[in-house]
Motif scaffolding. Structure first.
Motif, PDB file in Angstrom:
ATOM      1  N   ASN A 139      -4.076  25.767 -15.306  1.00 13.51           N
ATOM      2  CA  ASN A 139      -2.681  26.131 -15.562  1.00 13.51           C
ATOM      3  C   ASN A 139      -1.902  26.310 -14.274  1.00 13.51           C
ATOM      4  OD1 ASN A 139      -2.874  26.220 -18.392  1.00 13.51           O
ATOM      5  ND2 ASN A 139      -3.893  28.225 -18.242  1.00 13.51           N
ATOM      6  N   LYS A 140      -0.640  25.988 -14.337  1.00 18.86           N
ATOM      7  CA  LYS A 140       0.257  26.202 -13.202  1.00 18.86           C
ATOM      8  C   LYS A 140       0.300  27.688 -12.863  1.00 18.86           C
ATOM      9  CE  LYS A 140       5.105  25.659 -11.960  1.00 18.86           C
ATOM     10  NZ  LYS A 140       6.372  24.943 -12.214  1.00 18.86           N
ATOM     11  N   ALA A 161      -0.203  19.525 -14.105  1.00 19.36           N
ATOM     12  CA  ALA A 161       0.258  20.870 -14.465  1.00 19.36           C
ATOM     13  C   ALA A 161       1.695  21.104 -14.007  1.00 19.36           C
ATOM     14  CB  ALA A 161      -0.663  21.921 -13.847  1.00 19.36           C
ATOM     15  N   THR A 193      -2.071  24.846  -8.855  1.00 14.29           N
ATOM     16  CA  THR A 193      -3.067  25.510  -9.700  1.00 14.29           C
ATOM     17  C   THR A 193      -4.206  25.999  -8.818  1.00 14.29           C
ATOM     18  OG1 THR A 193      -4.443  23.553 -10.074  1.00 14.29           O
ATOM     19  CG2 THR A 193      -2.562  23.866 -11.570  1.00 14.29           C
TER      20      THR A 193
END
Lengths: 95, 95
Positions: free
Chosen positions: A3-4, A75, A79
């Motif tokens: 996830n970012k 993303a 990340t």
């Protein structure tokens, strides 16, 4: 998929890779080596790491200088994979 | 040392490397491969050629794309060494 990271998370992660600079969604570091052969040795070490983790930095070689750039395009930002890559690169060149 | 080519000489040489583009004292081509491993195979082939001829291009790897840039900094422009490098790269990737 990773996830970012949030702005605060990115800032926290940056403190662990002090030789890296951030420009938008990219972190970069230029490594300086004695010569071109040493540059290529490092590049190949990072290429193996990139394939192992399936996370590939942009790699720019200018004779004895190698610039790595990490970003996670899927993303849409930075990340944990980018910071893992940066840490692996730091370890590979023994800072 | 290779001598800087004249404007007319550069234009003549460019016709032999039609996939390359010139920006000032630099000639560049981006090669596209099936994947990162194929990119690295090409990069290492060009690294060996660079050491053999002692003429080193700038190399940018973005996953399956490799951009080579040749210029002869010592001569302050483009020389026959740059066009020899370009031709060797074209041959290495079989165009």
């Amino acid at each position: 998929m990773a996830n970012k990271l949030s702005f605060a998370e990115v800032n926290a992660k940056m403190s662990f890779v002090p030789h890296w600079s951030r420009t938008g969604d990219l972190i970069e570091r230029t490594f300086v080596f004695p010569d071109f052969i040493a540059s290529m040795r490092f590049v190949n070490q990072m290429a193996i790491e990139a394939e192992r983790t399936q996370h590939h930095p942009d790699i720019l070689v200018k004779y004895n200088k190698v610039t790595l750039g990490y970003s996670t395009h899927d993303a849409g930002g930075l990340t944990v994979k980018d910071f893992d890559g940066a840490a692996a690169a730091d370890a590979a060149c023994a800072i």
